[in-house]
Scaffold this active site. Structure first.
Site, PDB file in Angstrom:
ATOM      1  N   SER A  48     -45.750 121.868  44.374  1.00  0.00           N
ATOM      2  CA  SER A  48     -45.902 120.922  45.492  1.00  0.00           C
ATOM      3  C   SER A  48     -46.803 121.540  46.569  1.00  0.00           C
ATOM      4  CB  SER A  48     -44.534 120.591  46.095  1.00  0.00           C
ATOM      5  OG  SER A  48     -44.034 121.728  46.792  1.00  0.00           O
ATOM      6  N   ASP A  81     -47.743 118.359  42.403  1.00  0.00           N
ATOM      7  CA  ASP A  81     -46.745 117.327  42.705  1.00  0.00           C
ATOM      8  C   ASP A  81     -47.020 116.739  44.088  1.00  0.00           C
ATOM      9  OD1 ASP A  81     -44.366 115.888  42.320  1.00  0.00           O
ATOM     10  OD2 ASP A  81     -43.117 117.470  43.205  1.00  0.00           O
ATOM     11  N   GLY A 178     -34.108 114.630  46.651  1.00  0.00           N
ATOM     12  CA  GLY A 178     -33.058 115.365  47.342  1.00  0.00           C
ATOM     13  C   GLY A 178     -31.678 115.197  46.736  1.00  0.00           C
ATOM     14  N   ILE A 252     -37.627 116.978  38.214  1.00  0.00           N
ATOM     15  CA  ILE A 252     -36.374 117.615  38.638  1.00  0.00           C
ATOM     16  C   ILE A 252     -36.683 118.843  39.487  1.00  0.00           C
ATOM     17  CG2 ILE A 252     -34.323 118.847  37.776  1.00  0.00           C
ATOM     18  CD1 ILE A 252     -34.613 116.811  35.326  1.00  0.00           C
TER      19      ILE A 252
HETATM   20  P1  13P Z   1     -35.309 115.594  42.887  1.00  0.00           P
HETATM   21  O1  13P Z   1     -35.235 115.813  44.359  1.00  0.00           O
HETATM   22  O2  13P Z   1     -34.363 114.518  42.448  1.00  0.00           O
HETATM   23  O3  13P Z   1     -35.130 116.820  42.097  1.00  0.00           O
HETATM   24  O4  13P Z   1     -36.789 115.015  42.559  1.00  0.00           O
HETATM   25  C1  13P Z   1     -37.879 115.887  42.429  1.00  0.00           C
HETATM   26  C2  13P Z   1     -39.182 115.177  42.396  1.00  0.00           C
HETATM   27  O5  13P Z   1     -39.294 113.984  42.242  1.00  0.00           O
HETATM   28  C3  13P Z   1     -40.371 116.021  42.546  1.00  0.00           C
HETATM   29  O6  13P Z   1     -41.553 115.261  42.603  1.00  0.00           O
HETATM   30  O1  G3H Z   2     -40.788 115.669  45.624  1.00  0.00           O
HETATM   31  C1  G3H Z   2     -40.637 116.705  46.237  1.00  0.00           C
HETATM   32  C2  G3H Z   2     -40.311 117.941  45.497  1.00  0.00           C
HETATM   33  O2  G3H Z   2     -38.931 118.083  45.366  1.00  0.00           O
HETATM   34  C3  G3H Z   2     -40.969 119.117  46.153  1.00  0.00           C
HETATM   35  O3  G3H Z   2     -40.330 119.439  47.340  1.00  0.00           O
HETATM   36  O4  G3H Z   2     -42.183 119.469  48.988  1.00  0.00           O
HETATM   37  O5  G3H Z   2     -40.015 120.667  49.433  1.00  0.00           O
HETATM   38  O6  G3H Z   2     -41.617 121.539  47.718  1.00  0.00           O
HETATM   39  P1  G3H Z   2     -41.092 120.344  48.431  1.00  0.00           P
HETATM   40 ZN    ZN Z   3     -41.309 113.362  43.576  1.00  0.00          ZN
END
Ligand code: 13P
Ligand code: G3H
Ligand code: ZN
Length: 315
Positions: A48, A81, A178, A252
């Site tokens: 991310s 991501d 989350g 996930i």
């Molecule tokens: P969760 O917060 O359910 O693990 O989702 C993660 C996600 O969608 C990352 O892009």
């Molecule tokens: O969708 C979000 C992911 O769980 C990544 O989370 O932006 O805190 O790294 P983050």
């Molecule tokens: Zn996501």
């Protein structure tokens, strides 16, 4: 072997979903690769914007290149991501990412299309594939927060995919990011997936916000000093049904954070005299690997590694 997500999706479509797991550090990376190899699963590593900023963006990229060397049997994609346009362009230029997500889902559809098209053009020119999103998950996504679910509209999904030339589409069907996904009973809109699949047969779909937030994990965290109240997640028995409807990627992150939290809380509760960071790390890596292997069983990706490798072309 680093491959694009599209290569993985070709093999998985309609049969199983690939686990897309977020990473932030070395211990998670080790556990992730071990867990996927133990369960013989292809997988997607997600990085991310926050993960890139946590230390330095090049740190996780070099971990990926090193993991590729030390785990030569692994078949995986390196995916950005929830990227914005600037981060997507940076990842496309990096030479490490095989896939990027442009998340312009908080803009009106025409602006989402405009931005997404620019990313697709740049990515495809380098053999990199693109995930985009239509609809909005309730809660926080890519620094933007939505008060309610904005479910993906199937007719817009068809138009969006055709206009943008993307390779996979993240759909909002009632999940959220989350540890606090549902108040009361969970409602996932599989009818939306069904209609999108009817309009876009064979097109890979993505489910974000798919952690299960297991009660026993949360209970263990709380018993070791945590205070996580009212947490709930997606029932993992839904994964196989989603895969049949064209969901090839299931994201996930939160569940992995819970494993990390439980291991470290229990470790320091049980060993108050310890202070070497490697001591809990040695517990965390195999625990994380076990968690990943279990998830892959639920996703149906466990056991698919050899067949997937034979069907995939290296990027
Ligand atoms: P969760 O917060 O359910 O693990 O989702 C993660 C996600 O969608 C990352 O892009
Ligand atoms: O969708 C979000 C992911 O769980 C990544 O989370 O932006 O805190 O790294 P983050
Ligand atoms: Zn996501």
């Amino acid at each position: 072997m680093i491959v694009t997500t599209s290569e993985l999706f070709k093999h998985a479509y309609g049969k199983y979903a690939i686990g897309a797991y977020n990473i932030n550090n070395l211990e998670q990376t080790m556990g992730l690769f071990k867990g996927n190899l133990d369960s013989k699963a292809p997988f997607i590593v997600q990085i991310s914007k926050g993960a890139r900023a946590y230390t330095h963006k090049l740190m996780l990229e070099s971990l990926m290149l090193t993991a590729d060397k030390i785990f030569p049997d692994a078949v995986f994609a390196v995916h950005l991501d929830h990227g914005d346009e600037e981060t997507c362009m940076d990842c496309i230029a990096s030479g490490v990412y095989s896939s990027v997500m442009i998340d312009a889902s908080h803009y009106p559809i025409e602006k989402n299309i405009e931005i997404t098209k620019r990313v697709v053009e740049a990515a495809h020119a380098k053999g990199i594939v693109v995930e985009a999103e239509l609809g909005q998950l309730k809660g926080v996504e890519e620094d933007v927060s939505a008060a309610e679910h904005v479910y993906t509209k199937p007719e817009e999904a068809e138009y969006f995919v055709k206009e943008t030339g993307i390779d996979s589409l993240a759909c909002a069907i009632g999940t959220s990011h989350g540890a606090f996904k549902f108040k009361g009973e969970q409602k996932l809109r599989f009818d939306i997936l069904e209609e999108i699949q009817r309009r876009l047969p064979g097109f890979p779909l993505v489910m974000h916000g798919s952690s299960s937030v297991p009660k026993d994990e949360v209970d263990r965290i709380n018993a070791a000093g945590g205070a996580i109240k009212g947490a709930s997640g997606v029932d993992a028995s839904q994964f196989r049904g989603a895969a049949k409807l064209g969901v090839t990627k299931i994201n996930i992150d939160t569940d992995g954070r819970l494993v990390w939290c439980r291991v470290h809380r229990e470790f320091f509760r049980d060993h108050p005299e310890k202070f070497d960071l490697r001591d809990p790390g040695k517990v965390f890596i195999p625990e994380y690997a076990k968690f990943i292997a279990n998830k892959n069983e639920l996703l149906g990706s466990a056991g698919q590694l050899d067949a997937c490798r034979a069907a995939c072309t290296k990027r």
